[in-house]
Design a protein around this motif. Sequence first.
Motif, PDB file in Angstrom:
ATOM      1  N   PRO A 189      -1.860 -20.966  76.160  1.00 14.60           N
ATOM      2  CA  PRO A 189      -2.068 -21.537  74.815  1.00 14.60           C
ATOM      3  C   PRO A 189      -3.037 -20.741  73.958  1.00 14.60           C
ATOM      4  N   GLY A 190      -3.789 -19.829  74.550  1.00 12.62           N
ATOM      5  CA  GLY A 190      -4.723 -19.024  73.764  1.00 12.62           C
ATOM      6  C   GLY A 190      -6.037 -19.735  73.490  1.00 12.62           C
TER       7      GLY A 190
ATOM      8  N   ASP B  49     -13.192 -22.201  68.824  1.00 15.03           N
ATOM      9  CA  ASP B  49     -13.884 -21.706  70.020  1.00 15.03           C
ATOM     10  C   ASP B  49     -14.147 -20.209  69.981  1.00 15.03           C
ATOM     11  N   ARG B  50     -13.477 -19.484  69.099  1.00 17.52           N
ATOM     12  CA  ARG B  50     -13.551 -18.020  69.143  1.00 17.52           C
ATOM     13  C   ARG B  50     -14.955 -17.503  68.874  1.00 17.52           C
TER      14      ARG B  50
ATOM     15  N   PRO C 158      -7.735 -10.438  68.180  1.00 11.13           N
ATOM     16  CA  PRO C 158      -7.205 -11.461  67.263  1.00 11.13           C
ATOM     17  C   PRO C 158      -5.959 -12.136  67.835  1.00 11.13           C
ATOM     18  N   ALA C 159      -5.778 -13.382  67.450  1.00 15.51           N
ATOM     19  CA  ALA C 159      -4.619 -14.138  67.936  1.00 15.51           C
ATOM     20  C   ALA C 159      -3.327 -13.560  67.367  1.00 15.51           C
ATOM     21  N   THR C 160      -2.263 -13.680  68.144  1.00 16.49           N
ATOM     22  CA  THR C 160      -0.949 -13.202  67.727  1.00 16.49           C
ATOM     23  C   THR C 160       0.028 -14.374  67.652  1.00 16.49           C
ATOM     24  N   ILE C 161       1.183 -14.110  67.069  1.00 15.87           N
ATOM     25  CA  ILE C 161       2.177 -15.176  66.917  1.00 15.87           C
ATOM     26  C   ILE C 161       2.793 -15.555  68.257  1.00 15.87           C
TER      27      ILE C 161
END
Length: 505
Positions: A436-437, A442-443, A484-487
């Motif tokens: 789920p990432g 939280d980052r 960084p988050a991805t799709i």
Amino acid sequence: MDRRGESTAGNRADSLNELDPFADLDDLDRLAAEGPPEPQRLGSRLAFRTRLTIALVATAILPLAVFGLVLLLTHATGGTDSTLPRLLLLAVTIAALTAILLAYLIAADLTGPLRAIAAAVDRASAGDLSTPIAVAGDDELARLAESHNRLAADLERRNRELGRILGAIVSYSPRDGLEWLRGRSAQDAREAFGMIDCFVYLVDPAEIPAEEIVPADPRPVRAIVRAGDDELGLLVGHLPATRSWERADQDLLELFASELGVALRNAELFARVEAQNAQLLELDAAKDDFLRDVSHNLQTPLTSIKAYATQLGGATPDRRLGIITEQADRLSRMVRQLLTVTRLESGALRPQIEVLALGPRVRRAWEGMAAEDIPFDVQDEAEGWLAVADADQLDQVLWALLDNAVKYGERTPIDVELAVEEPGDRLRLTITDRGPGVSETDRHRLFERFERGAQQTAEDGTGLGLYVSRELVRAMGGDLVLEPATIDGGASFSVYLPAENPVES
């Protein structure tokens, strides 16, 4: 202006001169509402030089004109000579021209000192107070020049005093301490105001009674040391008996006392903060000692528990013994993390740098995880480049990152990528899961001590794994970042380490 107006203006001026800085606010509001007093107009509306010239011309011509008028009257009543009026008219004309010239020269000479005084006043208003005016005699002009010189000298002296006290205030620091500030400020006030002595007492000002002013004795002065509305103490001193002390001088002394009060309050607060910081450092050192002792003392029993559980499990397989072994390993990792934190913060942990290949170490760390049911892929594009790192510390970082990928990736496939960062002085190792990432909330706090994700509980760990891992990587000259988050989802952590090309070496 009549006497009644002069009396009213004088009374109002006296009331303003006698105002105490702490007078009733209603009186101050009333005086402010009344506005400034009307200026007192002296003489007529003509300029002084014009009036002086007219007076001199009239003084020179009037006697001759009266004498001519008498002669004309005499001639009109029975005189015989017809040339007398013409001669008299010529004489009056010549006398008038001469009188005008002499009146102009005399007026210019008489108004010369006034022009000099006006020029001096202009210089004083521009800030030049160093040039006195010298006017001979003991008349009104001489007294006016003397008054200007005295006023300019007082202004220059007060400017020097203001410069000294401002310089002294700027030099004060909260680090100096209360006692040093007391002694230093008393010395600065004594030098700035030309006092015989000066003392600063940090007591209630009401405890020190005001001294009576005695002629020919040193003049006592005092000012309350304030910080806002709080009265911190009192500044007292004595001036030479010949020294004048006006309201402006008292205002300067009170200004210095108020700024001193702010400096003393800052020093008091700084000392309090310093004491609290020292106490916190002591508590932090005690905490580190406690964690270090606990970590050392727990390692031995944990090793024994794990060894006996493994031995019993080999003889008689039991799921409960496996749980004991797993929990012992988990507790051992927590203890090792706590020990690493204390060593990092104390500066005792220093990496032993060597050159090593990342690919084999990643595969060996994954084998130690014993997670054969999870797909695992390593894409090595390092092209023979070697990392410059501490082998033991790097293994600890790899274990923590792979363990997080297994745990929080919900046992989804894990990908590892090795690549050379341009311009070729660093290696990048990226570990990616497909879970789920990490949420946006939280980052920003994921690498802090004792911090876990919002959806995690105390059962998930101590919140030290990522903090310790990043500190270890930074100690080796690299860095650990959350990409960084991805799709596609999931979480990607990248380890950046210094690198060497084996071909060049």
